[in-house]
Motif scaffolding. Structure first.
Motif, PDB file in Angstrom:
ATOM      1  N   THR A   1      37.019   2.563 -12.004  1.00  0.00           N
ATOM      2  CA  THR A   1      38.323   3.093 -12.488  1.00  0.00           C
ATOM      3  C   THR A   1      38.437   2.309 -13.869  1.00  0.00           C
ATOM      4  N   THR A   2      38.394   1.008 -14.016  1.00  0.00           N
ATOM      5  CA  THR A   2      38.409   0.635 -15.337  1.00  0.00           C
ATOM      6  C   THR A   2      37.673   1.324 -16.273  1.00  0.00           C
TER       7      THR A   2
ATOM      8  N   ILE B   1      44.369  -6.524 -18.146  1.00  0.00           N
ATOM      9  CA  ILE B   1      43.253  -5.752 -17.625  1.00  0.00           C
ATOM     10  C   ILE B   1      42.750  -4.953 -18.937  1.00  0.00           C
ATOM     11  N   ILE B   2      41.316  -4.937 -18.751  1.00  0.00           N
ATOM     12  CA  ILE B   2      40.751  -4.173 -19.889  1.00  0.00           C
ATOM     13  C   ILE B   2      41.056  -2.692 -19.956  1.00  0.00           C
ATOM     14  N   ILE B   3      41.427  -2.371 -21.229  1.00  0.00           N
ATOM     15  CA  ILE B   3      41.783  -0.935 -21.416  1.00  0.00           C
ATOM     16  C   ILE B   3      40.948  -0.176 -22.301  1.00  0.00           C
ATOM     17  N   ASN B   4      40.283  -0.898 -23.061  1.00  0.00           N
ATOM     18  CA  ASN B   4      39.431  -0.207 -24.039  1.00  0.00           C
ATOM     19  C   ASN B   4      38.573  -1.273 -24.673  1.00  0.00           C
TER      20      ASN B   4
ATOM     21  N   LYS C   1      31.484 -11.647 -20.188  1.00  0.00           N
ATOM     22  CA  LYS C   1      32.698 -11.299 -21.290  1.00  0.00           C
ATOM     23  C   LYS C   1      33.773 -10.461 -20.743  1.00  0.00           C
ATOM     24  N   LEU C   2      33.363  -9.321 -19.880  1.00  0.00           N
ATOM     25  CA  LEU C   2      34.352  -8.539 -19.495  1.00  0.00           C
ATOM     26  C   LEU C   2      34.721  -8.685 -17.895  1.00  0.00           C
ATOM     27  N   TYR C   3      33.772  -9.783 -17.168  1.00  0.00           N
ATOM     28  CA  TYR C   3      34.196 -10.094 -15.862  1.00  0.00           C
ATOM     29  C   TYR C   3      33.971  -8.461 -14.913  1.00  0.00           C
ATOM     30  N   LEU C   4      33.043  -7.629 -15.271  1.00  0.00           N
ATOM     31  CA  LEU C   4      32.724  -6.411 -14.620  1.00  0.00           C
ATOM     32  C   LEU C   4      31.663  -6.482 -13.834  1.00  0.00           C
ATOM     33  N   LYS C   5      31.094  -6.330 -12.551  1.00  0.00           N
ATOM     34  CA  LYS C   5      29.943  -6.240 -12.238  1.00  0.00           C
ATOM     35  C   LYS C   5      29.238  -5.236 -12.089  1.00  0.00           C
ATOM     36  N   VAL C   6      28.240  -4.724 -12.966  1.00  0.00           N
ATOM     37  CA  VAL C   6      27.664  -3.720 -12.938  1.00  0.00           C
ATOM     38  C   VAL C   6      26.191  -3.519 -12.960  1.00  0.00           C
ATOM     39  N   LYS C   7      25.510  -2.437 -12.386  1.00  0.00           N
ATOM     40  CA  LYS C   7      23.988  -2.702 -12.210  1.00  0.00           C
ATOM     41  C   LYS C   7      23.625  -1.041 -12.559  1.00  0.00           C
ATOM     42  N   PHE C   8      22.795  -1.438 -13.730  1.00  0.00           N
ATOM     43  CA  PHE C   8      22.199  -0.155 -14.349  1.00  0.00           C
ATOM     44  C   PHE C   8      20.994   0.374 -13.643  1.00  0.00           C
TER      45      PHE C   8
END
Length: 332
Positions: free
Chosen positions: A57-58, A97-100, A289-296
């Motif tokens: 969502t972010t 909250i990161i918005i951009n 840096k963004l504290y977002l956990k993603v997996k490409f």
């Protein structure tokens, strides 16, 4: 030879990316360089990512300058990182909250490093001076940092000579092709400077206008040059192959020309650790840096297919895996 740019132990150290504009110009004007780096970015993030619903969502609401997406921003940052050595995006937050994310071109960025060797802050150039950006407000990607340098390394540093040499060769070849009549050397049967200049003028006009030049018998003779078109094209091809080696991206990945199945598989396999490394580093940067956990998502691997083909093709040149395995008893 260039030396590393480290810290100033007497105080803060500043780095402003003095060659950013030059390197971006190389990227935009060199088709092979652009294609190679673009493909690396595409292979790194092009198949999308997996994450939890809240993180999705972010990132789905990140729009950059208004026409971006999270994926296009990351592709942009990877490209700039490879071309200049470092890339940056300002982190815009609202109530924590990161918005951009807003990419900033390196020629407008400055890294400030404290005497303890850690990044102290970033600064971005504005119409009125330098604006301070705290470290937690910038997503910073760094390419192939060496030793204690305070910046990354551009891929162009290793292949600038090759790019220049190839561009020169292509410019020469284009001129020769455009002036088909000039592929030889004209010998004139006179020592009269006035006559020679007149023939040169007529010859130049004929080449320019694409017309046939007719001269009296025994006035002039055109002889072939010692360098054949085959030699010139071979030199250009050599520089192109050298270029891909210097950039570190197999030509089969960046080119649409036809290759053998074996060459394609080898190129694909040698590229696998390259783009998976980029994916891993990017995942770590996004988390740090963004504290977002993603997996490409990874493209399909060919390693299993190649091993299976090698086992079946026992008549090919070279060693097979089973030929490198000891089967005889050990002699004591």
């Amino acid at each position: 030879f260039p030396v590393t740019i480290g810290i100033n132990e007497a105080g803060d150290t500043y780095y402003d990316f003095p060659k950013a504009t030059q390197y971006l110009g190389y990227y935009k004007k060199t088709p092979e360089l652009k294609k190679a780096v673009d493909n690396l970015a595409i292979w790194t993030v092009g198949k999308g990512l997996t994450t939890d619903s809240l993180t999705k969502t972010t990132i789905d609401h990140i729009r950059g300058w208004g026409e971006d997406s999270f994926q296009s921003i990351l592709e942009n940052l990877i490209v700039v990182k490879k071309i200049v050595g470092d890339s940056f995006a300002e982190i815009i937050e609202e109530k924590g909250i990161i918005i951009n994310l807003k990419p900033i071109s390196p020629e407008r960025m400055r890294i400030v490093v404290a005497k303890n060797g850690l990044i102290k802050r970033y600064e971005t150039k504005t119409a009125t001076g330098w604006k301070v950006l705290e470290t937690d407000k910038v997503l910073h990607l760094c390419n192939d940092r060496v030793a204690d340098e305070i910046h990354g390394t551009s891929v162009i540093e290793a292949c600038q000579w090759v790019i220049d040499a190839r561009n020169e060769a292509l410019a020469d070849e284009r001129k020769i092709k455009h002036r088909e009549l000039a592929m030889g050397v004209m010998y004139v049967d006179t020592d009269d400077t006035t006559k020679i200049n007149k023939i040169k003028e007529q010859y130049a006009d004929a080449v320019k206008d694409g017309e046939v030049l007719v001269l009296p018998k025994d006035t002039a003779e055109i002889k072939d040059t010692n360098v054949s078109p085959k030699d010139r094209l071979a030199w250009i091809a050599y520089l192109e192959n050298f270029f891909y080696q210097a950039v570190g991206i197999p030509r089969v990945i960046a080119s649409s020309q036809e290759y053998t199945e074996a060459a394609s598989k080898v190129g694909y396999m040698t590229f696998e650790p390259v783009y998976t490394r980029e994916q891993t580093l990017l995942e770590q940067d996004i988390w740090n840096k963004l504290y977002l956990k993603v997996k490409f998502n990874r493209p399909p691997s060919l390693s299993g297919v190649v091993q299976e083909d090698e086992a079946k093709n026992t008549g090919q040149m070279g060693f097979q895996p089973n030929e490198m395995t000891a089967t005889a008893g050990r002699v004591e």
